[in-house]
Write a protein that holds these residues in place. Structure first.
Motif, PDB file in Angstrom:
ATOM      1  N   ILE A 198      30.149  38.162 -39.943  1.00 40.31           N
ATOM      2  CA  ILE A 198      31.018  38.505 -38.960  1.00 40.31           C
ATOM      3  C   ILE A 198      31.214  37.210 -37.936  1.00 40.31           C
ATOM      4  CG2 ILE A 198      31.262  40.064 -37.016  1.00 40.31           C
ATOM      5  CD1 ILE A 198      29.669  42.090 -38.373  1.00 40.31           C
ATOM      6  N   ASP A 199      32.516  36.853 -37.531  1.00 43.19           N
ATOM      7  CA  ASP A 199      32.525  35.664 -36.668  1.00 43.19           C
ATOM      8  C   ASP A 199      33.104  36.386 -35.212  1.00 43.19           C
ATOM      9  OD1 ASP A 199      32.268  34.072 -38.865  1.00 43.19           O
ATOM     10  OD2 ASP A 199      34.249  34.139 -39.406  1.00 43.19           O
ATOM     11  N   ASN A 200      33.586  37.372 -35.235  1.00 42.41           N
ATOM     12  CA  ASN A 200      34.353  38.035 -33.931  1.00 42.41           C
ATOM     13  C   ASN A 200      33.299  38.693 -33.137  1.00 42.41           C
ATOM     14  OD1 ASN A 200      35.179  40.262 -32.461  1.00 42.41           O
ATOM     15  ND2 ASN A 200      37.129  39.673 -33.405  1.00 42.41           N
ATOM     16  N   LYS A 201      33.195  38.287 -31.694  1.00 44.65           N
ATOM     17  CA  LYS A 201      32.174  38.858 -30.811  1.00 44.65           C
ATOM     18  C   LYS A 201      32.149  40.467 -30.768  1.00 44.65           C
ATOM     19  CE  LYS A 201      30.982  35.048 -27.958  1.00 44.65           C
ATOM     20  NZ  LYS A 201      30.773  34.667 -26.417  1.00 44.65           N
ATOM     21  N   LYS A 202      33.437  40.890 -30.704  1.00 48.52           N
ATOM     22  CA  LYS A 202      33.580  42.141 -30.656  1.00 48.52           C
ATOM     23  C   LYS A 202      33.068  42.951 -31.683  1.00 48.52           C
ATOM     24  CE  LYS A 202      37.500  42.596 -27.250  1.00 48.52           C
ATOM     25  NZ  LYS A 202      38.679  43.000 -26.889  1.00 48.52           N
ATOM     26  N   GLN A 203      33.333  42.297 -33.058  1.00 56.29           N
ATOM     27  CA  GLN A 203      32.925  43.067 -34.321  1.00 56.29           C
ATOM     28  C   GLN A 203      31.453  42.737 -34.449  1.00 56.29           C
ATOM     29  OE1 GLN A 203      34.761  44.909 -36.285  1.00 56.29           O
ATOM     30  NE2 GLN A 203      32.962  45.333 -37.433  1.00 56.29           N
ATOM     31  N   SER A 204      30.835  41.716 -33.832  1.00 47.94           N
ATOM     32  CA  SER A 204      29.334  41.516 -33.963  1.00 47.94           C
ATOM     33  C   SER A 204      28.879  42.756 -32.861  1.00 47.94           C
ATOM     34  CB  SER A 204      28.914  40.083 -33.060  1.00 47.94           C
ATOM     35  OG  SER A 204      29.441  39.407 -34.196  1.00 47.94           O
ATOM     36  N   LEU A 205      29.422  43.099 -31.834  1.00 50.48           N
ATOM     37  CA  LEU A 205      28.928  44.122 -30.973  1.00 50.48           C
ATOM     38  C   LEU A 205      28.706  45.433 -31.710  1.00 50.48           C
ATOM     39  CD1 LEU A 205      27.910  45.120 -28.280  1.00 50.48           C
ATOM     40  CD2 LEU A 205      30.398  45.145 -27.398  1.00 50.48           C
ATOM     41  N   VAL A 206      29.982  45.549 -32.541  1.00 49.51           N
ATOM     42  CA  VAL A 206      30.004  46.981 -33.116  1.00 49.51           C
ATOM     43  C   VAL A 206      28.784  47.057 -34.257  1.00 49.51           C
ATOM     44  CG1 VAL A 206      31.394  48.288 -34.967  1.00 49.51           C
ATOM     45  CG2 VAL A 206      32.465  47.290 -33.068  1.00 49.51           C
ATOM     46  N   LYS A 242      20.548  49.540 -24.147  1.00 49.27           N
ATOM     47  CA  LYS A 242      20.529  48.606 -25.051  1.00 49.27           C
ATOM     48  C   LYS A 242      21.594  47.361 -25.357  1.00 49.27           C
ATOM     49  CE  LYS A 242      17.206  48.588 -27.555  1.00 49.27           C
ATOM     50  NZ  LYS A 242      15.894  48.216 -27.409  1.00 49.27           N
ATOM     51  N   VAL A 243      22.817  47.738 -24.962  1.00 51.60           N
ATOM     52  CA  VAL A 243      23.902  46.711 -25.146  1.00 51.60           C
ATOM     53  C   VAL A 243      24.303  46.084 -24.118  1.00 51.60           C
ATOM     54  CG1 VAL A 243      26.142  46.453 -26.291  1.00 51.60           C
ATOM     55  CG2 VAL A 243      24.319  47.973 -27.450  1.00 51.60           C
ATOM     56  N   GLY A 244      24.213  46.907 -22.900  1.00 56.53           N
ATOM     57  CA  GLY A 244      24.676  46.515 -21.564  1.00 56.53           C
ATOM     58  C   GLY A 244      26.404  46.594 -21.178  1.00 56.53           C
ATOM     59  N   TYR A 245      26.859  47.310 -22.022  1.00 55.23           N
ATOM     60  CA  TYR A 245      28.096  47.667 -21.627  1.00 55.23           C
ATOM     61  C   TYR A 245      28.303  49.232 -21.374  1.00 55.23           C
ATOM     62  CZ  TYR A 245      29.556  43.388 -23.416  1.00 55.23           C
ATOM     63  OH  TYR A 245      29.894  41.905 -23.687  1.00 55.23           O
ATOM     64  N   GLU A 246      29.483  49.674 -20.836  1.00 51.24           N
ATOM     65  CA  GLU A 246      29.502  51.108 -20.473  1.00 51.24           C
ATOM     66  C   GLU A 246      29.927  51.747 -21.877  1.00 51.24           C
ATOM     67  OE1 GLU A 246      32.260  52.275 -17.470  1.00 51.24           O
ATOM     68  OE2 GLU A 246      31.635  51.004 -16.052  1.00 51.24           O
ATOM     69  N   TYR A 247      29.568  53.134 -21.820  1.00 51.63           N
ATOM     70  CA  TYR A 247      29.713  53.862 -23.063  1.00 51.63           C
ATOM     71  C   TYR A 247      31.153  53.975 -23.340  1.00 51.63           C
ATOM     72  CZ  TYR A 247      29.321  57.336 -27.095  1.00 51.63           C
ATOM     73  OH  TYR A 247      29.523  58.003 -28.019  1.00 51.63           O
ATOM     74  N   SER A 248      32.010  54.097 -22.383  1.00 49.45           N
ATOM     75  CA  SER A 248      33.600  54.206 -22.805  1.00 49.45           C
ATOM     76  C   SER A 248      34.179  53.075 -23.270  1.00 49.45           C
ATOM     77  CB  SER A 248      34.430  54.576 -21.353  1.00 49.45           C
ATOM     78  OG  SER A 248      34.162  53.623 -20.544  1.00 49.45           O
ATOM     79  N   TYR A 249      33.506  51.960 -23.054  1.00 56.57           N
ATOM     80  CA  TYR A 249      34.002  50.747 -23.646  1.00 56.57           C
ATOM     81  C   TYR A 249      33.507  50.367 -25.065  1.00 56.57           C
ATOM     82  CZ  TYR A 249      34.525  45.791 -25.042  1.00 56.57           C
ATOM     83  OH  TYR A 249      34.762  44.631 -25.557  1.00 56.57           O
ATOM     84  N   LEU A 250      32.294  50.964 -25.207  1.00 56.83           N
ATOM     85  CA  LEU A 250      31.666  50.774 -26.610  1.00 56.83           C
ATOM     86  C   LEU A 250      32.370  51.768 -27.801  1.00 56.83           C
ATOM     87  CD1 LEU A 250      27.811  50.550 -25.386  1.00 56.83           C
ATOM     88  CD2 LEU A 250      29.315  48.810 -26.389  1.00 56.83           C
ATOM     89  N   SER A 251      32.389  53.207 -27.131  1.00 52.57           N
ATOM     90  CA  SER A 251      33.241  54.016 -27.913  1.00 52.57           C
ATOM     91  C   SER A 251      34.514  53.580 -28.493  1.00 52.57           C
ATOM     92  CB  SER A 251      33.176  55.458 -27.210  1.00 52.57           C
ATOM     93  OG  SER A 251      33.951  56.363 -27.784  1.00 52.57           O
ATOM     94  N   GLY A 252      35.562  53.086 -27.516  1.00 57.60           N
ATOM     95  CA  GLY A 252      36.828  52.974 -27.812  1.00 57.60           C
ATOM     96  C   GLY A 252      36.630  51.637 -28.881  1.00 57.60           C
ATOM     97  N   LEU A 253      35.887  50.605 -28.621  1.00 57.82           N
ATOM     98  CA  LEU A 253      35.691  49.422 -29.542  1.00 57.82           C
ATOM     99  C   LEU A 253      35.351  49.941 -30.903  1.00 57.82           C
ATOM    100  CD1 LEU A 253      35.387  46.363 -29.862  1.00 57.82           C
ATOM    101  CD2 LEU A 253      33.129  46.580 -29.225  1.00 57.82           C
ATOM    102  N   PHE A 254      34.213  50.689 -30.719  1.00 60.95           N
ATOM    103  CA  PHE A 254      33.795  51.285 -32.121  1.00 60.95           C
ATOM    104  C   PHE A 254      34.875  51.949 -32.999  1.00 60.95           C
ATOM    105  CE2 PHE A 254      31.625  54.075 -35.211  1.00 60.95           C
ATOM    106  CZ  PHE A 254      30.423  53.224 -35.417  1.00 60.95           C
ATOM    107  N   SER A 255      35.488  52.846 -32.170  1.00 58.85           N
ATOM    108  CA  SER A 255      36.677  53.742 -32.974  1.00 58.85           C
ATOM    109  C   SER A 255      37.598  52.814 -33.435  1.00 58.85           C
ATOM    110  CB  SER A 255      37.380  54.570 -32.005  1.00 58.85           C
ATOM    111  OG  SER A 255      36.316  55.658 -31.597  1.00 58.85           O
ATOM    112  N   THR A 256      37.970  51.666 -32.565  1.00 59.10           N
ATOM    113  CA  THR A 256      39.258  50.844 -33.142  1.00 59.10           C
ATOM    114  C   THR A 256      38.704  50.155 -34.512  1.00 59.10           C
ATOM    115  OG1 THR A 256      39.851  50.614 -30.844  1.00 59.10           O
ATOM    116  CG2 THR A 256      40.555  48.845 -32.579  1.00 59.10           C
ATOM    117  N   SER A 257      37.482  49.613 -34.479  1.00 61.50           N
ATOM    118  CA  SER A 257      36.765  48.678 -35.556  1.00 61.50           C
ATOM    119  C   SER A 257      36.583  49.516 -36.641  1.00 61.50           C
ATOM    120  CB  SER A 257      35.727  48.025 -34.827  1.00 61.50           C
ATOM    121  OG  SER A 257      35.001  47.462 -35.929  1.00 61.50           O
ATOM    122  N   GLU A 258      36.000  50.747 -36.598  1.00 63.37           N
ATOM    123  CA  GLU A 258      35.435  51.454 -37.544  1.00 63.37           C
ATOM    124  C   GLU A 258      36.424  52.860 -38.009  1.00 63.37           C
ATOM    125  OE1 GLU A 258      32.542  50.574 -39.307  1.00 63.37           O
ATOM    126  OE2 GLU A 258      33.075  48.817 -38.103  1.00 63.37           O
ATOM    127  N   GLY A 259      37.251  52.942 -37.270  1.00 63.51           N
ATOM    128  CA  GLY A 259      38.062  54.308 -37.679  1.00 63.51           C
ATOM    129  C   GLY A 259      37.554  55.311 -37.611  1.00 63.51           C
TER     130      GLY A 259
END
Length: 188
Positions: free
Chosen positions: A62-70, A101-118
């Motif tokens: 994984i090269d992408n920072k957002k994908q690394s976060l997911v 653990k990650v240091g971001y708001e859950y709403s951001y993490l949830s949206g990022l995860f949904s977009t990445s993982e479907g």
């Protein structure tokens, strides 16, 4: 240098990745779920070869920072639910745990995860928990009450309802089925 690797979900995955890299002559300092630390940074050519070798074994770099976060989120949840690492505080829900653990708001993490993982983070967490329930039901060493308690369900009924929604069977029906289907964690 740290490489982020997709689909590392168990100790066997860690061994496969380490063995493959060492066969290539890459000096590995540390291998954890989702991460490999190398002693020296690889050349661009070697990095391409590593990517190809990992892909042959069902992994990917994984090269992408957002994908690394997911991927980091997935590793945290797998460790917490499948391996019972107990990093989550007893009164802490999963959203607060991930924020801490990650240091971001859950709403951001949830949206990022949904977009990445479907799928939503909530569905992912439920899927991980249901796979752990299936594992314990197949071993037949724990009662449903013990399983519900270990996985922080509010009640046996809540666990049973969620299990039936996901699998189409009750936990009792699943336990009786000698050929019950379980999914691999990288397929969740």
């Amino acid at each position: 240098m740290i490489l982020t690797v997709r689909n590392m979900v168990c100790d066997r995955c860690k061994r496969v990745v380490q063995d493959e890299l060492e066969r290539m002559g890459v000096v590995v300092k540390r291998v954890d779920l989702g991460e490999v630390e190398l002693v020296t940074p690889p050349s661009a050519h070697l990095l391409d070869a590593i990517r190809h070798r990992l892909q042959q074994n069902g992994f990917d770099l994984i090269d992408n920072k957002k994908q690394s976060l997911v991927e980091h989120i997935k590793v945290l949840l797998i460790n917490e639910i499948q391996y019972l690492k107990a990093e989550r505080l007893p009164t802490e829900n999963y959203s607060t745990f991930l924020e801490r653990k990650v240091g971001y708001e859950y709403s951001y993490l949830s949206g990022l995860f949904s977009t990445s993982e479907g799928q939503t983070l909530e569905k992912y967490i439920i899927a991980l928990k249901i796979e752990k329930v299936k594992e314990w039901l197949q071993y037949a060493e724990l009662t449903l009450s013990e399983i519900a308690w270990r996985l922080s369900y509010s009640s046996v009924q809540h666990l049973s309802n969620q299990f039936r929604q996901v699998t189409g069977q009750t936990p009792g029906q699943f336990r009786k089925d000698a050929h019950a289907n379980r999914r691999s964690l990288d397929a969740i």
